[in-house]
Design an enzyme around this catalytic site. Structure first.
Site, PDB file in Angstrom:
ATOM      1  N   CYS A 198       0.067   3.900   2.597  1.00 48.11           N
ATOM      2  CA  CYS A 198       0.470   3.421   3.929  1.00 48.11           C
ATOM      3  C   CYS A 198       1.925   3.780   4.203  1.00 48.11           C
ATOM      4  O   CYS A 198       2.277   4.176   5.318  1.00 48.11           O
ATOM      5  CB  CYS A 198       0.294   1.904   4.039  1.00 48.11           C
ATOM      6  SG  CYS A 198      -1.409   1.341   3.890  1.00 48.11           S
ATOM      7  N   CYS A 211       0.835  -1.206   0.000  1.00 49.86           N
ATOM      8  CA  CYS A 211       0.000   0.000   0.000  1.00 49.86           C
ATOM      9  C   CYS A 211       0.871   1.259   0.000  1.00 49.86           C
ATOM     10  O   CYS A 211       1.498   1.585   1.006  1.00 49.86           O
ATOM     11  CB  CYS A 211      -0.915  -0.044   1.224  1.00 49.86           C
ATOM     12  SG  CYS A 211      -1.786   1.485   1.570  1.00 49.86           S
TER      13      CYS A 211
END
Length: 125
Positions: free
Chosen positions: A41, A38
């Site tokens: 993230c 991600c």
């Protein structure tokens, strides 16, 4: 394993142990549900670490949703990153997405509320 004041949970047992420790010590928990693949993230991760240093009274945990799918499902995590705030074993708030300003405001507000609540509680005899 910890980065800053963020403890990374790598097993369901480790997760439950840390959550119980927070419950036992009456601390607010901030959880970063993340994934290695991600991109957002990875961008927001260092912000979470900095917040953990700024607010040491909060228990900061990190959970990889691919590593601990059962924990992510238990907390209804559907998108990454998702930040869930837990008090006494129950979710009290959350931020979905890599929203730095929202995350910083939420952590500061919850930390202030936790401090105010603790300060107004009668002393245990």
């Amino acid at each position: 394993m910890a980065e800053g004041n963020v403890f990374a949970c790598h097993s369901t047992e480790g997760w439950r142990s840390k959550l119980q420790e927070a419950i036992d010590t009456k601390r607010l928990v901030a959880v970063d549900f993340t994934a290695t693949w991600c991109g957002p993230c990875r961008v927001i991760g260092p912000v979470f670490v900095e917040l953990s240093k700024k607010f040491p009274e909060i228990f900061f945990l990190k959970v990889d949703v691919d590593e601990l799918r059962d924990v992510a499902q238990e907390w209804d995590v559907e998108a990454m990153p998702t930040f869930i705030f837990i008090k006494d074993g129950k979710a009290v708030d959350k931020v979905v997405g890599a929203k730095k300003d929202d995350l910083e405001r939420k952590v500061a507000a919850l930390a202030a509320a936790a401090t105010t609540t603790e300060a107004t509680l009668p002393a245990q005899a």
